[in-house]
Design an enzyme around this catalytic site. Structure first.
Site, PDB file in Angstrom:
ATOM      1  N   HIS A 227     -23.441  54.394 -10.728  1.00  0.00           N
ATOM      2  CA  HIS A 227     -23.042  55.557  -9.920  1.00  0.00           C
ATOM      3  C   HIS A 227     -24.288  56.379  -9.616  1.00  0.00           C
ATOM      4  O   HIS A 227     -25.045  56.745 -10.517  1.00  0.00           O
ATOM      5  CB  HIS A 227     -22.016  56.410 -10.648  1.00  0.00           C
ATOM      6  CG  HIS A 227     -21.501  57.551  -9.813  1.00  0.00           C
ATOM      7  ND1 HIS A 227     -20.722  57.352  -8.705  1.00  0.00           N
ATOM      8  CD2 HIS A 227     -21.684  58.890  -9.915  1.00  0.00           C
ATOM      9  CE1 HIS A 227     -20.435  58.528  -8.155  1.00  0.00           C
ATOM     10  NE2 HIS A 227     -21.011  59.479  -8.869  1.00  0.00           N
ATOM     11  N   TYR A 260     -19.791  63.996  -1.947  1.00  0.00           N
ATOM     12  CA  TYR A 260     -19.526  65.295  -2.554  1.00  0.00           C
ATOM     13  C   TYR A 260     -20.844  66.035  -2.752  1.00  0.00           C
ATOM     14  O   TYR A 260     -21.921  65.425  -2.793  1.00  0.00           O
ATOM     15  CB  TYR A 260     -18.799  65.140  -3.897  1.00  0.00           C
ATOM     16  CG  TYR A 260     -19.550  64.366  -4.957  1.00  0.00           C
ATOM     17  CD1 TYR A 260     -20.608  64.939  -5.684  1.00  0.00           C
ATOM     18  CD2 TYR A 260     -19.201  63.048  -5.260  1.00  0.00           C
ATOM     19  CE1 TYR A 260     -21.294  64.235  -6.663  1.00  0.00           C
ATOM     20  CE2 TYR A 260     -19.895  62.330  -6.240  1.00  0.00           C
ATOM     21  CZ  TYR A 260     -20.932  62.924  -6.926  1.00  0.00           C
ATOM     22  OH  TYR A 260     -21.613  62.222  -7.897  1.00  0.00           O
ATOM     23  N   ASP A 546      13.043  52.515 -21.964  1.00  0.00           N
ATOM     24  CA  ASP A 546      14.385  52.489 -21.375  1.00  0.00           C
ATOM     25  C   ASP A 546      14.639  51.030 -21.003  1.00  0.00           C
ATOM     26  O   ASP A 546      13.951  50.492 -20.132  1.00  0.00           O
ATOM     27  CB  ASP A 546      14.420  53.416 -20.153  1.00  0.00           C
ATOM     28  CG  ASP A 546      15.757  53.427 -19.448  1.00  0.00           C
ATOM     29  OD1 ASP A 546      16.636  54.175 -19.881  1.00  0.00           O
ATOM     30  OD2 ASP A 546      15.900  52.707 -18.439  1.00  0.00           O
TER      31      ASP A 546
END
Length: 823
Positions: A227, A260, A546
């Site tokens: 990055h 940015y 569930d």
């Protein structure tokens, strides 16, 4: 023990100390911050699509404010943050996010392009169509933040040991009431400065997290990704441009241009997410292999990959084309395959992970520390974090190539608009039903979940649908009239669905019946052949899982759960069995069984023509299972439905799958049967009010408020997990209820997360919704305060900044709309 002296590890240490825990050791292989923290850009944005992450980031801001008032101030600057829209689609996203923000009390509001330029005067507004400003966003010095947290932890009694390298983590077999080992537990950490006895290790090692986890045989699917960002020289007239009229210039994001900015001294820090990402020290055939001396170091500059970002930056902030570059940063950041954090417990007792911060770990660091301290001390975090839980990753993520492809796609699309139902493209196809080629040949449009290729709908059914029902806006982007045709076929004749991707877990052993009755709120230890719909609760009464449970033998049960939840539910069941001392096995048998659902008014005639079993209501009751044959094929048929139409789920060994599907299709042809996809299932279940775990019900909701009280058996003699909490809720009454809403405009279809208001006050958020093709209405579900949950209550749903009226209805009222004239 915490392994990793970056901002994540320091935050965990600080929060454990805040809760009174003193027997804590923080280990760092070099100096604090020498991993990814020291080269992080430091932006702190709070609002995310996910409620839990937003709450975590909001807590971070509260913490950084508090730290800034102390002696170890981390240079927190609450500058506010601007997000630009350089396209109409991005402006729609911004308006959707502004609506979300109201449900959190976040001060995000849309601003004009002129106001954006006034607040960030270096920007060129050309091509900008809108913007949003969040006044409590900002930026922080990552290294100072880490040291501030570590200093406070030290003062509270935490031991911080730098230049201490972990060599091995020793484990021991766990046995509780059984001669058979029930797993492994952390026992000791070996370091180059001696051994340390401990029961808990938190792997917060950043880009080294996967390496540490491999010491105990755990796969942490993170990839170090390169990055890059730059810090400019001082700008001309810096005093006027950086703090115009005494204001601190905000952070700025232009996601359409992938870039940015934030102020940095008298210059700017600028970075972004290029379309040509590069992994570091990991390949398609190997895991990360980080050199032992890579501490406090950066990667070589890659101007070629940065060129796109530099060009885009100069378009929006023209001074970037002329100002000098003071520093070029290229550092590795740990990314995950789905751009979510990797947190929580692993299958090794006492070994937890807090890694994979995906370049937004500074924004989340405060929240990460808090939830991990809860996880360590309470056994679970206080909020629903299943989508960040390491247990969400299935076996495919042990593959370097699968992890690499998915992670690279995540980085590449970091700033893309998150349109609904947009499918991942990498590492496909992977997990295939034996009917996959049939689906392809018959016009299937596939989606992907947990690596499975699943039919969304069949393009060949589109001409049978109604194009005029296409929803407005985003909901119409990936919509097909085929879904309506498949919905109607299931309601009027019969639909056939390939549900092979549904996760299937075998629970067996001498304690299987007692264990499942203990972990489930419903009574599941019933007669052989009984099928039970139930929830598995946590100690707070929240719904952790569930699913349906089928008793196959005295000591064997089949649990069927959602495709994406198999790994999570398996981990949860195994943990409960281990911690509570039950002698059971929990095995994933998903790949060994196909599942085809046959639902609709003609389902009985179709199945009855193929099986010797009596499929009448009297002989084959609802919520029961029988072993029989379909044609030449041995099957287990379950009389269950997730659509509201009667029918069966038919299970068979995978090798029979293609033949079984062909038999059902052929037998159903004269009855109007139509093969259907998952989007029709969702539309059908919405009309019947069937809940979906992860949206309508979560670990933060209980069965009583979710309308699932019919599953709860508080009178079970042995009790169940969460029973005490539910008794307390029942005694005082619920404060909210899951309600069905019918929107006034049938073509305005919710996507999830939209604010719901009563008398202009936000009272809830949409959990799920869609279009009901039988009732011909747009349907949404939301938790509303009890005093706003009465049928007939008028509410408003915010869709992209546009209020749409809606009414609270019962399921019976919804079904009565079938014959209503909506034109």
């Amino acid at each position: 023990m915490i392994v990793g002296g970056g901002v994540g590890g320091a935050s965990i240490a600080y929060h454990l100390a805040e809760r009174g825990e003193r027997d804590v050791v923080l280990l760092e292989r070099a100096e604090l911050t020498s991993g990814s923290t020291f080269h992080s850009a430091g932006l702190v944005g709070q609002l995310r699509a996910d409620p839990a992450l937003t709450r975590m980031n909001m807590y971070s801001v509260e913490l950084y404010r508090e730290l800034q008032r102390g002696d170890d101030a981390p240079s927190w600057v609450e500058s506010g943050g601007i997000k630009l829209a350089s396209s109409p689609e991005r402006l729609a996203e911004i308006r959707r996010q502004v609506a979300w923000a109201t449900t959190y009390g976040l001060p995000l509001h849309e601003i004009s392009v002129a106001e954006a330029a006034d607040r960030f005067p270096l920007m060129d507004p050309s091509g900008v169509v809108g913007a949003a400003f969040l006044e409590s966003d900002g930026y922080v010095d990552p290294s100072q933040l880490c040291h501030a947290l570590a200093s406070r932890a030290r003062r509270a009694g935490v031991a911080v040991s730098t230049h201490t390298r972990v060599l091995a983590i020793e484990t021991a077999d766990v046995r509780r009431g059984s001669a058979r080992p029930e797993g492994r537990a952390v026992q000791r950490v070996r370091t180059d400065r001696g051994d340390i006895q401990c029961e808990i290790v938190v792997d917060a090692a950043g880009i080294y997290a996967a390496e540490i986890a491999r010491m105990v045989g755990v796969r942490v699917p993170v990839v170090p990704m390169s990055h890059q960002y730059v810090v400019t020289e001082a700008l001309p007239s810096a005093a006027e441009t950086i703090t115009p009229r005494g204001r601190v210039m905000p952070t700025l994001r232009d996601p359409d241009l992938l870039v940015y900015w934030r102020p940095e001294g008298a210059g700017l820090l600028m970075g972004g997410y290029e379309r040509s990402p590069a992994a570091w020290r990991a390949t398609l055939t190997s895991y990360d292999d980080i050199p032992g001396d890579f501490n406090g170091r950066l990667l070589p500059v890659s101007w070629e990959r940065f060129e796109e970002l530099a060009a885009n930056a100069a378009k929006r902030v023209p001074v970037m084309a002329d100002v000098g570059i003071r520093t070029f940063i290229n550092g590795p950041e740990a990314f995950t395959p789905d751009n979510e954090f990797c947190l929580g417990e692993t299958e090794v007792t006492g070994f937890l992970v807090a890694a994979g911060f995906c370049a937004h770990g500074i924004a989340g660091a405060g929240g990460i520390g808090k939830v991990m301290a809860d996880w360590v001390l309470d056994g679970r975090p206080a909020m629903d974090l299943w989508h960040m839980d390491i247990s969400r990753f299935g076996p495919a993520h042990t593959s370097p190539s699968y992890t690499m492809r998915r992670t690279s796609e995540t980085y590449q699309k970091y700033y893309d608009i998150s349109y609904p139902a947009v499918e991942r493209e990498s590492a496909r196809p992977l997990r295939l039903s034996p009917v996959y080629e049939w689906h392809k040949a018959h016009g299937a449009s596939f989606g992907e979940k947990a690596g499975w290729e699943r039919v969304n709908y069949y393009e060949t059914n589109a001409p049978l649908g109604d194009e005029t029902l296409r929803p407005v806006g985003w909901a119409g982007r990936t919509w097909s009239p085929a879904t309506g045709a498949e919905h109607h076929a299931t309601r009027t004749t019969a639909g056939l669905f390939d549900e092979t991707s549904f996760a299937k877990l075998s629970v067996s052993g001498p304690d299987a019946a007692a264990f499942l009755d203990w972990v489930c709120d419903n009574e599941v230890a019933r007669a052989i052949g009984a099928v039970t719909y139930t929830q598995a609760l946590n100690d707070r009464g929240g719904i952790e899982s569930d699913f349906t449970v089928t008793r196959r033998r005295a000591d064997e049960f089949l649990v069927v759960t959602g495709t994406a939840f198999g790994s999570h539910d398996q981990t949860w069941l195994r943990k409960r069995a281990r911690d509570d001392g039950f002698d059971v096995r929990v095995d994933d048998v998903t790949g060994s069984l196909v599942c085809f659902a046959l639902w609709g008014p003609q389902a009985r005639e179709i199945l009855g023509s193929l099986t010797p079993a009596d499929v009448s209501d009297e002989a084959f009751a609802f919520m029961t299972a029988q072993s029989t044959t379909v044609g030449d094929i041995p099957v287990t048929a379950l009389r269950v439905s997730f659509t509201g139409e009667h029918g069966w789920e038919v299970y068979a060994s995978t090798e029979y799958g293609a033949a079984l599907w062909a038999l059902l299709v052929d037998a159903g042809s004269e009855h109007g049967l139509r093969p259907c996809g998952y989007r029709a299932i969702d539309s059908l279940r919405l009309e019947r009010g069937y809940r979906v775990w992860g949206s309508d019900v979560t670990s933060e909701t209980n069965p009583l408020e979710a309308g699932l009280g019919f599953c709860v058996r508080l009178d079970k003699p042995a009790g169940f997990v969460g029973a005490h909490a539910l008794r307390e809720v029942k005694a005082i009454g619920v404060s909210r209820r899951l309600c069905c809403l019918v929107l006034d405009d049938p073509r305005s279809v919710v996507l999830g997360g939209e604010p719901v208001s009563v008398d202009a006050a936000v009272v809830g958020r949409v959990t799920s919704g869609g279009y009901g093709y039988t009732v011909r209405r747009s349907i949404a579900y939301a938790y509303l305060p009890v005093d706003s949950a009465a049928p007939g209550t008028a509410v408003s749903v915010d869709l992209f900044g546009r209020p749409v009226g809606a009414t609270v209805v019962t399921q019976r009222q919804l079904r009565s709309l079938v014959s209503a004239d909506v034109d």
